[in-house]
Write a protein that holds these residues in place. Structure first.
Motif, PDB file in Angstrom:
ATOM      1  N   MET A 289       0.852  -1.197   0.000  1.00  0.00           N
ATOM      2  CA  MET A 289       0.000   0.000   0.000  1.00  0.00           C
ATOM      3  C   MET A 289       0.885   1.243   0.000  1.00  0.00           C
ATOM      4  SD  MET A 289      -2.923   1.119   2.761  1.00  0.00           S
ATOM      5  CE  MET A 289      -3.762  -0.452   2.600  1.00  0.00           C
TER       6      MET A 289
ATOM      7  N   CYS B  16      -4.148   9.005 -10.810  1.00  0.00           N
ATOM      8  CA  CYS B  16      -4.751   7.747 -11.235  1.00  0.00           C
ATOM      9  C   CYS B  16      -5.652   7.994 -12.437  1.00  0.00           C
ATOM     10  CB  CYS B  16      -5.564   7.127 -10.105  1.00  0.00           C
ATOM     11  SG  CYS B  16      -4.576   6.553  -8.715  1.00  0.00           S
TER      12      CYS B  16
ATOM     13  N   ARG C 183     -10.019   3.521  -3.660  1.00  0.00           N
ATOM     14  CA  ARG C 183      -9.962   2.094  -3.939  1.00  0.00           C
ATOM     15  C   ARG C 183     -10.080   1.906  -5.447  1.00  0.00           C
ATOM     16  NH1 ARG C 183     -14.082   0.480  -1.282  1.00  0.00           N
ATOM     17  NH2 ARG C 183     -12.919  -0.076   0.611  1.00  0.00           N
TER      18      ARG C 183
ATOM     19  N   GLU D 240      -7.286  -2.811  -4.918  1.00  0.00           N
ATOM     20  CA  GLU D 240      -6.120  -2.111  -4.383  1.00  0.00           C
ATOM     21  C   GLU D 240      -6.533  -0.769  -3.775  1.00  0.00           C
ATOM     22  OE1 GLU D 240      -1.867  -0.061  -5.765  1.00  0.00           O
ATOM     23  OE2 GLU D 240      -3.124  -1.103  -7.243  1.00  0.00           O
ATOM     24  N   GLU D 241      -5.965  -0.463  -2.628  1.00  0.00           N
ATOM     25  CA  GLU D 241      -6.218   0.809  -1.970  1.00  0.00           C
ATOM     26  C   GLU D 241      -4.945   1.664  -1.957  1.00  0.00           C
ATOM     27  OE1 GLU D 241      -7.873   0.213   1.901  1.00  0.00           O
ATOM     28  OE2 GLU D 241      -9.776  -0.589   1.122  1.00  0.00           O
ATOM     29  N   ILE D 242      -5.143   2.945  -2.224  1.00  0.00           N
ATOM     30  CA  ILE D 242      -4.044   3.912  -2.135  1.00  0.00           C
ATOM     31  C   ILE D 242      -4.460   4.958  -1.115  1.00  0.00           C
ATOM     32  CG2 ILE D 242      -2.528   5.492  -3.362  1.00  0.00           C
ATOM     33  CD1 ILE D 242      -3.360   4.159  -5.963  1.00  0.00           C
TER      34      ILE D 242
END
Length: 515
Positions: free
Chosen positions: A1, A32, A273, A278-280
């Motif tokens: 992460m 993103c 998310r 995947e989480e940032i």
């Protein structure tokens, strides 16, 4: 992460301007982007050796510094060059006939004299006199100085003497341009022409376009020696310049990174998310460059007040686009062909009427590297006047969709045939885009050009939201639609997050303030 300071959603010009500025200020930034190509509506794509612009390709104020264009101010701040080719003439195919016109103080008067006579010329010159102080007022405060917090008193406050000097003019800039036009211009053709310019700037006619936008255009276009710009390599070169500034200062761009939700903890946006789970996490906040409607989809239902969600969801939309991208044989074409053309079919229908206005861009006339040898590429589009409702619910793989693409693209073919009569026989590549294309690849709600917020009736919101840690930029925020405007919105969002002293240092470095 990963844990950047700021996450920016979307790599359109607003998002990249914001991200590059934040990176320049010293923030650790991750952008993103859902698509495989960065740039949003300004991205370029390559097919069969042709480098196409996906969106608008009419630029000004990029080839010199200091410039009033916010996009140029962003490039100056992040230390990126953008080589441009310049020109001053474009073609017009109007109900009154076909002719070339240009930017600059005098040439349009010559056109008016031939088309409408001395009275129309007199009205045009009167309008120019009225717009001169308004134009000076519109550029008196550099967009780079604006921020959306109390620090604005120290940044914009540096320009207080100029604001006071243009005090009355500044007040006039807040209303619709029609209030100014109606007092000066009565000739039907000239009124139609001004409504067209408004529509191309904002997606709305004169009664919905702010006087500030038109004042900026008059200050930029109708001066002696003015030229228009086209980036060498197309709009993708502009995108790459912004990405270069982002990465040079340590920022990161992630493509094919589709965001499904903004993460909220303890009543604060703390990250995103991605599709796949995947989480940032972000240390300081999230900036959404998505449209107002698409941003709302990313926010958990209970994270903002219901009244905020309802009011933003009700924001009116401009219509969408049809696109036609062509690769053609250039052999034997006339040598004086203009690189841009505006086609209007019927003034009586109004400039916002479906398929009534078509824009044509042939940038390979300026930059031959965009097409194979002996070829030209052409991009035609109906600018924000294609109804989404005609396409809503259609299966893009169906015969009905394919048939409608052919039918609805005919107006663009017919417009181009006014300039290149045998164009259909010259084509070796044909791509047709629809509102569904616009919606799918650009992640645009209903394929829309953006919010249809009328000057004098509503206001574009600022960068803040009721959810702490979540900010917005792009064409759904102040100052609105168009490349200069979205660059300004991205810069404003970045400035708001930056310490005031760093903001002032930036203004000194790009020459906006001298002490």
């Amino acid at each position: 992460m990963s844990f950047p300071d700021i996450i920016v959603i979307g790599s359109g010009i607003g998002g990249l301007s914001c991200a590059a500025m934040l990176s320049r200020y010293g923030f650790d930034v991750t952008v993103c982007e859902s698509h495989s190509i960065p740039g949003g509506a300004a991205h370029s794509f390559i097919r069969n050796g042709y480098t196409f612009d996906s969106g608008p390709s009419l630029y000004s104020g990029l080839s010199y510094s200091p410039s009033p264009n916010p996009l140029r101010q962003v490039l100056d701040a992040i230390g990126e060059e953008l080589p441009c080719l310049t020109y001053d003439t474009w073609g017009c195919c109007l109900p009154e006939g076909d002719f070339d016109t240009s930017v600059g103080a005098s040439q349009f008067s010559d056109v008016l004299a031939k088309l409408r006579g001395n009275q129309a010329v007199a009205e045009w010159r009167s309008l120019q006199q009225v717009m001169t102080p308004l134009g000076q007022a519109a550029i008196a405060i550099p967009p780079a100085a604006v921020r959306w917090d109390l620090g604005v008193a120290l940044t914009v406050g540096r320009f207080a003497p100029s604001m006071l000097q243009h005090g009355l003019a500044v007040m006039k800039l807040t209303g619709p341009f029609s209030q100014i036009m109606d007092d000066v211009v009565f000739d039907p053709f000239l009124r139609n022409w001004l409504n067209l310019l408004c529509f191309l700037l904002s997606g709305l006619p004169a009664n919905g376009t702010s006087a500030a936008e038109m004042a900026f255009m008059f200050a930029d276009w109708y001066q002696p020696g003015v030229v228009l710009d086209y980036p060498v390599g197309g709009s993708g070169a502009l995108v790459e310049a912004l990405i270069g500034g982002l990465k040079k200062h340590g920022g990161q761009l992630r493509l094919n990174a589709h965001i499904e939700q903004v993460l909220v903890e303890n009543n604060r946006a703390v990250g995103v998310r991605l599709r796949g789970g995947e989480e940032i996490r972000a240390r300081q906040g999230v900036v959404s460059n998505a449209s107002v409607w698409d941003t709302l989809k990313l926010i958990p239902d209970d994270a903002v007040p219901k009244s905020f969600r309802q009011s933003r969801q009700a924001t009116p939309t401009c219509e969408s686009f049809m696109h036609l991208h062509l690769g053609i044989d250039a052999q034997g074409l006339r040598s004086d062909l203009a690189c841009h053309h505006i086609v209007v079919n019927d003034w009586d229908k109004g400039v916002t009427a479906s398929q009534n206005v078509v824009l044509i861009s042939i940038p390979s006339i300026l930059d031959p590297s965009l097409a194979p040898p002996g070829k030209h590429l052409i991009h035609l589009y109906t600018p924000g006047n294609e109804p989404y409702r005609l396409w809503q619910g259609l299966d893009r793989r169906s015969d009905t969709y394919l048939q409608q693409k052919q039918v609805r693209s005919q107006v663009m073919w017919q417009a181009l045939e006014r300039i290149i009569p045998d164009v259909r026989s010259r084509c070796d590549l044909t791509l047709v885009g629809t509102p569904l294309t616009h919606e799918r690849f650009l992640r645009r709600y209903r394929g829309s050009y953006g919010p249809a917020i009328q000057a004098g009736v509503g206001f574009f919101p600022g960068v803040g939201t009721p959810l702490p840690g979540l900010y917005c930029c792009g064409d759904s925020t102040f100052p609105g639609i168009g490349l200069p405007a979205v660059a300004a919105s991205g810069m404003i969002a970045a400035n708001t997050l930056a310490p005031v002293q760093k903001h002032l240092d930036m203004l000194r470095e790009i020459g906006c303030i001298r002490c």
